[in-house]
Design an enzyme around this catalytic site. Sequence first.
Site, PDB file in Angstrom:
ATOM      1  CG  ASP A 173       0.456 -10.978 -47.002  1.00 35.41           C
ATOM      2  OD1 ASP A 173       1.274 -11.675 -47.684  1.00 35.41           O
ATOM      3  OD2 ASP A 173       0.582  -9.977 -46.475  1.00 35.41           O
ATOM      4  CG  HIS A 252       3.127  -9.994 -49.294  1.00 37.49           C
ATOM      5  ND1 HIS A 252       3.554 -10.707 -48.169  1.00 37.49           N
ATOM      6  CD2 HIS A 252       4.256  -9.009 -49.589  1.00 37.49           C
ATOM      7  CE1 HIS A 252       4.567  -9.986 -47.905  1.00 37.49           C
ATOM      8  NE2 HIS A 252       4.992  -9.146 -48.753  1.00 37.49           N
ATOM      9  CD  GLU A 310       8.592  -7.610 -47.634  1.00 34.61           C
ATOM     10  OE1 GLU A 310       9.286  -7.847 -46.787  1.00 34.61           O
ATOM     11  OE2 GLU A 310       7.361  -8.165 -47.330  1.00 34.61           O
TER      12      GLU A 310
HETATM   13  C1  ACM Z   1       5.673  -4.855 -44.526  1.00 29.57           C
HETATM   14  O1  ACM Z   1       6.258  -4.910 -43.582  1.00 29.57           O
HETATM   15  N1  ACM Z   1       6.271  -5.928 -45.544  1.00 29.57           N
HETATM   16  C2  ACM Z   1       5.183  -3.824 -45.142  1.00 29.57           C
END
Ligand code: ACM
Length: 517
Positions: A173, A252, A310
């Site tokens: 991440d 991410h 996201e």
């Molecule tokens: C998440 O909590 N962004 C999957």
Amino acid sequence: MKKTLRHFIIAGVCLISTYGCGQKNIQTQCEPADLIPAPVELAVNPGSVSSDRLAELPEKVKISEKALLRRLEGQELTDWQLKSAYWLEIGQKGIKIEAADQEGVFNARQSLKMMASLNDTVACCTILDWPRFRHRGMMLDESRHFQGKDFVLKQLEMMALLKMNRFHFHLVDNPGWRLQIDAYPRLTQLTAWRPVAYFWDWEIDATGGDFVEEGTPGAYGGYYTKEDIAEILEFAAERHIEVIPEIELPGHNYETRIAYPELACSLKNGGSDKWELCPGKESTYEFLEKVLLEVFELFPSEYIHIGGDEAGKDNWKICPDCQARMKSEGLTEVEELQSYMVKRIERFAHEHGKRIIGWDEILEGGLAPDATVMSWRGTEGGLKAIAQGHDVIFTPTQYFYLDYKQDEAQYKAVGKYVPLEKVYSFEPMSEGISEADSHHVLGIQGNLWTEHVLHDWHAEMQLYPRVFAVSEVGWSPAEKKNWPDFERRASVLSEAARNWGYVVYRPGLTDENGLVE
Ligand code: ACM
Ligand code: ZN
């Protein structure tokens, strides 16, 4: 003397009796009704056995589907339920286990181990038990803070005791890449290390901070070598736990772009999104496929998690590579570009015998044909996916985000409130899912994101006792749900777990309690 984790792991089932808890259950004996998760059927028989003697009693194990089916007396179980199911009888002269598979024998021994751990005396009893859902998971975010191998082994041990069977390993991440990839060494030489330990001090304006080269004095971070992963996988497999790695795409990926800047969109003026891979460039797919090949070789799991959450898409609207890709593929919306990427990665996964799971954003722009959806923004995404004939794992923030605080005044946690009772109250089938569609609900999972969690003890106090509730929601029949009784059992197990060296939350627990390593 308090037993350490090492004792706990090494001792295994043979030494169960040495783990009697310090503050005993106030009942005179442990009964199957004290177990977490609650078993499907149980009976208390006359007599009892001391926990110390239990490990010395002869154990008769029969692995036979036919024998188990006789015990089930016509109750119909799916194949995967049958594999996990067990019949256990504790008598004064011996222990009998019947199961269709080694997995069932393992589950029987976990029940035995837990019962022996909760009291000096165990009631003679019979248990017939099987799981409600096939995915009973826990996720650990190793990127924002890196807990490392010993921590993971310790949590796998607890998962096994709770009959949980899926460990979702969030390995990469923005704030750190945590897995050795031979084809791309800078992922770990550079972006597994940062000058600042605490995530919130490292991240600047939510766009990421600096990384430093491996070996830099004082650097914070770390990663798993392939040998480390092999050790974790062996430990997990012995406990019938499948480890599902997550390799995030396309969002991410701040750290990936720092290690290999060419993976970002090539925009003259930079662009506003800081985390995303460019789904337009062919070289992005070469990178992902080489990374995934190493991941597929390492992890035997049926599934790989590909993230999908996201992702900002503003750059894609102006990136010449993204625009060219959209034109050549006949795509009109940037959401379809993410969907193009996910579908392409799914095809690659299928070619290597793997299936994909993604966060519920993968619905946007069109689901990949065989993708399983992890529904985190509530249950809506999951319900939509089921309506399209897809499998779903429910991890809604309101019930299963274990980074949220569990009482109003909790030390360093995300501000939203998810107490134990809320976790326990989740009913995966309560949203109008028809009987015909029920097989699409693979199960449930608790997620520990570690934005606030620098220390092992803090991670454990976020997990426990709430993971006990995740376990019961995943395993026990809906009609067995009983909050006051679960609260009692969770309190007994919490005391036992503290005695084994786990930090289990209680109000007022902070680093001032001497918990800082
Ligand atoms: C998440 O909590 N962004 C999957
Ligand atoms: Zn691009």
